[in-house]
Design an enzyme around this catalytic site. Structure first.
Site, PDB file in Angstrom:
ATOM      1  CE  LYS A   1       2.922   8.083  -2.151  1.00  0.00           C
ATOM      2  NZ  LYS A   1       1.074   8.668  -2.084  1.00  0.00           N
TER       3      LYS A   1
ATOM      4  N   GLY B   1      -3.491   2.970 -13.560  1.00  0.00           N
ATOM      5  CA  GLY B   1      -2.443   3.595 -13.218  1.00  0.00           C
ATOM      6  C   GLY B   1      -0.978   2.843 -13.750  1.00  0.00           C
TER       7      GLY B   1
ATOM      8  CG  PHE C   1      -1.584  12.504  -4.090  1.00  0.00           C
ATOM      9  CD1 PHE C   1      -2.061  11.294  -3.920  1.00  0.00           C
ATOM     10  CD2 PHE C   1      -1.878  13.157  -4.936  1.00  0.00           C
ATOM     11  CE1 PHE C   1      -2.912  10.520  -4.496  1.00  0.00           C
ATOM     12  CE2 PHE C   1      -2.912  12.585  -6.190  1.00  0.00           C
ATOM     13  CZ  PHE C   1      -3.275  11.111  -5.761  1.00  0.00           C
TER      14      PHE C   1
ATOM     15  CG  ASP D   1       0.039   3.298 -10.312  1.00  0.00           C
ATOM     16  OD1 ASP D   1      -0.062   2.315  -9.192  1.00  0.00           O
ATOM     17  OD2 ASP D   1      -0.786   4.233 -10.528  1.00  0.00           O
TER      18      ASP D   1
ATOM     19  NE  ARG E   1      -5.508   7.525 -15.216  1.00  0.00           N
ATOM     20  CZ  ARG E   1      -5.383   6.685 -13.780  1.00  0.00           C
ATOM     21  NH1 ARG E   1      -4.478   6.366 -13.555  1.00  0.00           N
ATOM     22  NH2 ARG E   1      -6.589   6.752 -13.454  1.00  0.00           N
TER      23      ARG E   1
ATOM     24  CG  ASP F   1      -0.204   4.812  -0.552  1.00  0.00           C
ATOM     25  OD1 ASP F   1       0.794   5.473   0.105  1.00  0.00           O
ATOM     26  OD2 ASP F   1      -1.395   5.242  -0.432  1.00  0.00           O
TER      27      ASP F   1
ATOM     28  CG  ASP G   1      -5.416   9.230 -11.328  1.00  0.00           C
ATOM     29  OD1 ASP G   1      -5.166   8.230 -10.818  1.00  0.00           O
ATOM     30  OD2 ASP G   1      -6.991   9.420 -11.184  1.00  0.00           O
TER      31      ASP G   1
HETATM   32  P1  IMP Z   1      -2.580   1.156  -1.828  1.00  0.00           P
HETATM   33  O1  IMP Z   1      -3.848   0.144  -2.063  1.00  0.00           O
HETATM   34  O2  IMP Z   1      -2.788   2.109  -0.814  1.00  0.00           O
HETATM   35  O3  IMP Z   1      -1.116   0.585  -1.729  1.00  0.00           O
HETATM   36  O4  IMP Z   1      -2.749   1.998  -2.987  1.00  0.00           O
HETATM   37  C1  IMP Z   1      -2.097   1.668  -4.328  1.00  0.00           C
HETATM   38  C2  IMP Z   1      -2.895   2.470  -5.349  1.00  0.00           C
HETATM   39  O5  IMP Z   1      -3.341   3.823  -4.733  1.00  0.00           O
HETATM   40  C3  IMP Z   1      -1.938   2.858  -6.614  1.00  0.00           C
HETATM   41  O6  IMP Z   1      -2.273   1.764  -7.418  1.00  0.00           O
HETATM   42  C4  IMP Z   1      -2.486   3.877  -7.198  1.00  0.00           C
HETATM   43  O7  IMP Z   1      -3.561   3.967  -8.044  1.00  0.00           O
HETATM   44  C5  IMP Z   1      -3.156   4.686  -5.798  1.00  0.00           C
HETATM   45  N1  IMP Z   1      -2.009   5.714  -5.135  1.00  0.00           N
HETATM   46  C6  IMP Z   1      -1.300   5.620  -4.081  1.00  0.00           C
HETATM   47  N2  IMP Z   1      -0.513   6.727  -3.743  1.00  0.00           N
HETATM   48  C7  IMP Z   1      -0.661   7.584  -4.919  1.00  0.00           C
HETATM   49  C8  IMP Z   1      -0.183   8.708  -5.365  1.00  0.00           C
HETATM   50  O8  IMP Z   1       0.874   9.353  -4.857  1.00  0.00           O
HETATM   51  N3  IMP Z   1      -0.507   9.189  -6.425  1.00  0.00           N
HETATM   52  C9  IMP Z   1      -1.415   8.728  -7.361  1.00  0.00           C
HETATM   53  N4  IMP Z   1      -2.075   7.609  -7.011  1.00  0.00           N
HETATM   54  C10 IMP Z   1      -1.640   6.908  -5.931  1.00  0.00           C
HETATM   55 MG    MG Z   2      -3.201   2.128  -9.218  1.00  0.00          MG
END
Ligand code: IMP
Ligand code: MG
Length: 195
Positions: free
Chosen positions: A143, A56, A164, A112, A177, A115, A171
């Site tokens: 986010k 990402g 999303f 990237d 991407r 979340d 991606d």
């Molecule tokens: P987390 O572990 O939930 O914070 O997620 C982080 C990872 O989830 C990021 O590095 C992304 O690869 C993926 N991700 C989270 N939200 C999105 C989105 O809106 N679009 C694409 N990938 C996302």
């Molecule tokens: Mg990622």
């Protein structure tokens, strides 16, 4: 129509799979430049090691590090991805770890998007185990409303709503991407499958 005009037209058009355009190529470029200045202010002139979460953060890292004139080292870490889903399920795991020695080094972890916070929590803990001199984190997108575990990045490009998004390295099922902009993916693009 002249070739240059045609190219400009193509590049400004929103991809048909995007419901809305969130950030244009120009907006991203401008913010990456100012982020690099913020990072430079924090690190001074010294060397640091960038650890990029692939796939990402590939584009973001490539653009960001070209705006930084410090001596930098680069390594990558691969964490399990969402696959063909739009929400994280379970606990992320490291698939390929870094190979550089970061003990006693200043480290900048680059991703990237932040979340739920699970990925960066896991990776930051792994890096801290190797006893770096310092660890800072930089994400292009945040986010904040989706956080499940507390995590705050030191440098954030843009705060975005709970949608999303794809493009500029982000991606859905490994697609989109290569879009130069970032946009909200049309729900019908992921609702039809296993997402
Ligand atoms: P987390 O572990 O939930 O914070 O997620 C982080 C990872 O989830 C990021 O590095 C992304 O690869 C993926 N991700 C989270 N939200 C999105 C989105 O809106 N679009 C694409 N990938 C996302
Ligand atoms: Mg990622």
């Amino acid at each position: 129509m002249p070739a240059a005009k045609k190219t400009a037209r193509r590049r400004s058009a929103i991809h048909p799979d995007l419901a809305t355009l969130l950030l244009t190529e120009a907006q991203i470029k401008r913010r990456v430049r100012t982020l690099a200045k913020e990072i430079k202010t924090a690190f001074g002139d010294g060397e640091f090691t960038i650890v990029s979460l692939i796939n990402g953060a590939i584009m973001f890292t490539a653009d960001l590090m070209r705006e930084i004139d410090n001596p930098v080292r680069l390594d990558c870490i691969r964490v399990s991805s969402y696959g063909a889903k739009t929400k994280s399920v379970g606990t992320p795991s490291v698939i390929a770890s870094i190979t550089l020695d970061i003990t006693g080094r200043n480290v900048l972890l680059v991703d990237d998007i932040l979340d739920t916070g699970k990925t960066l929590n896991l990776v930051a803990a792994l890096i801290l185990k190797q006893k770096p001199a310092s660890l800072r984190t930089c994400v292009l997108l945040d986010k904040k409303s989706r956080r499940e575990v507390p995590f705050q990045a030191d440098f954030v490009g843009f705060d975005i709503p709970d949608k999303f998004v794809v493009g500029y390295g982000l991606d859905f099922a490994e697609r989109y991407r290569n879009l130069p902009c970032i946009g909200v993916l049309r729900p019908e693009r992921y609702n039809s499958g296993s997402a």
